[in-house]
Design a protein around this motif. Structure first.
Motif, PDB file in Angstrom:
ATOM      1  N   ALA A 181      39.985  33.752  36.343  1.00 14.84           N
ATOM      2  CA  ALA A 181      40.493  32.383  36.437  1.00 14.84           C
ATOM      3  C   ALA A 181      41.458  32.059  35.289  1.00 14.84           C
ATOM      4  N   ALA A 182      41.282  32.716  34.141  1.00 11.43           N
ATOM      5  CA  ALA A 182      42.156  32.494  32.990  1.00 11.43           C
ATOM      6  C   ALA A 182      43.446  33.307  33.072  1.00 11.43           C
ATOM      7  N   GLY A 183      43.615  34.102  34.137  1.00 13.79           N
ATOM      8  CA  GLY A 183      44.853  34.831  34.334  1.00 13.79           C
ATOM      9  C   GLY A 183      44.818  36.299  33.950  1.00 13.79           C
ATOM     10  N   PHE A 184      43.661  36.809  33.583  1.00 13.36           N
ATOM     11  CA  PHE A 184      43.548  38.234  33.267  1.00 13.36           C
ATOM     12  C   PHE A 184      43.428  39.037  34.555  1.00 13.36           C
ATOM     13  N   THR A 185      43.818  40.301  34.495  1.00 10.29           N
ATOM     14  CA  THR A 185      43.621  41.218  35.604  1.00 10.29           C
ATOM     15  C   THR A 185      42.329  41.973  35.324  1.00 10.29           C
ATOM     16  N   VAL A 186      41.375  41.841  36.232  1.00  9.15           N
ATOM     17  CA  VAL A 186      40.071  42.480  36.051  1.00  9.15           C
ATOM     18  C   VAL A 186      39.728  43.313  37.282  1.00  9.15           C
ATOM     19  N   SER A 187      38.943  44.373  37.057  1.00  5.18           N
ATOM     20  CA  SER A 187      38.483  45.188  38.172  1.00  5.18           C
ATOM     21  C   SER A 187      37.071  44.762  38.549  1.00  5.18           C
ATOM     22  N   MET A 188      36.583  45.330  39.626  1.00  5.37           N
ATOM     23  CA  MET A 188      35.205  45.075  40.039  1.00  5.37           C
ATOM     24  C   MET A 188      34.245  45.601  38.974  1.00  5.37           C
TER      25      MET A 188
END
Length: 170
Positions: free
Chosen positions: A67-74
């Motif tokens: 939600a803060a704009g980071f790219t995250v994986s599962m």
């Protein structure tokens, strides 16, 4: 006494082996999110229990980063015993970056049964050269697989701390 020392050594070796194994075998696919920079947060030497936000579980931490704009994986739950599981916590592997390029390595989200367990882990992590962002009973343990990953983790840690309401530990 010998049993305690043996258990401590085995736990430390398990943490190192687990991190090394995951660095070699972990997932590299990420789910893109909007790119957005967050203001920097100060580095601290102890867990700040007064201002840290509470997250119910590792998925809530990952969702807040997304939600803060980071790219995250599962998230991938770590299997096997480790220091974290021995004290009643849970460890998950994932990747996180603030840009559209692939993450420089695997990171982790750890949840702990209480603030004292987190504080003990944070001290151990720092003594081993780790870079993490901690909250009340959670930690985002950033990759330190090589110098490029370490530099990226140092750069991104304050942004993660700001987004999650946590404290940088390094």
């Amino acid at each position: 006494m010998r049993t305690t020392v043996t258990a401590a050594i085995a736990g430390a070796i398990g943490v190192v082996l687990g991190a090394t194994g995951w660095a070699l075998l972990g997932p590299e696919k990420t789910a893109p999110a909007d790119e957005r920079a967050a203001p920097a947060a100060a580095t601290a030497s102890a867990v700040d229990k007064t201002t840290a936000r509470h997250y119910a579980d590792a998925q809530a931490v990952a969702d807040a980063l997304d939600a803060a704009g980071f790219t995250v994986s599962m998230l991938h739950k770590q299997s096997g015993d480790s220091y974290i599981t021995e004290i009643g916590g849970t460890a998950y592997d994932f990747t996180v970056t603030d840009k559209k390029a692939p993450a420089p390595g695997d990171s982790g989200i750890n949840t702990f049964p209480n603030a004292d367990a987190l504080s003990s882990w944070a001290s151990m992590s720092k003594s081993l050269g780790g870079i993490a962002v901690t909250g009340d009973t959670w930690a985002v343990s950033l990759t330190t697989a090589d110098e490029a990953a370490r530099a990226d983790s140092r750069r991104i840690a304050p942004k993660i701390a700001e987004a999650l309401g946590g404290t940088v530990q390094s």
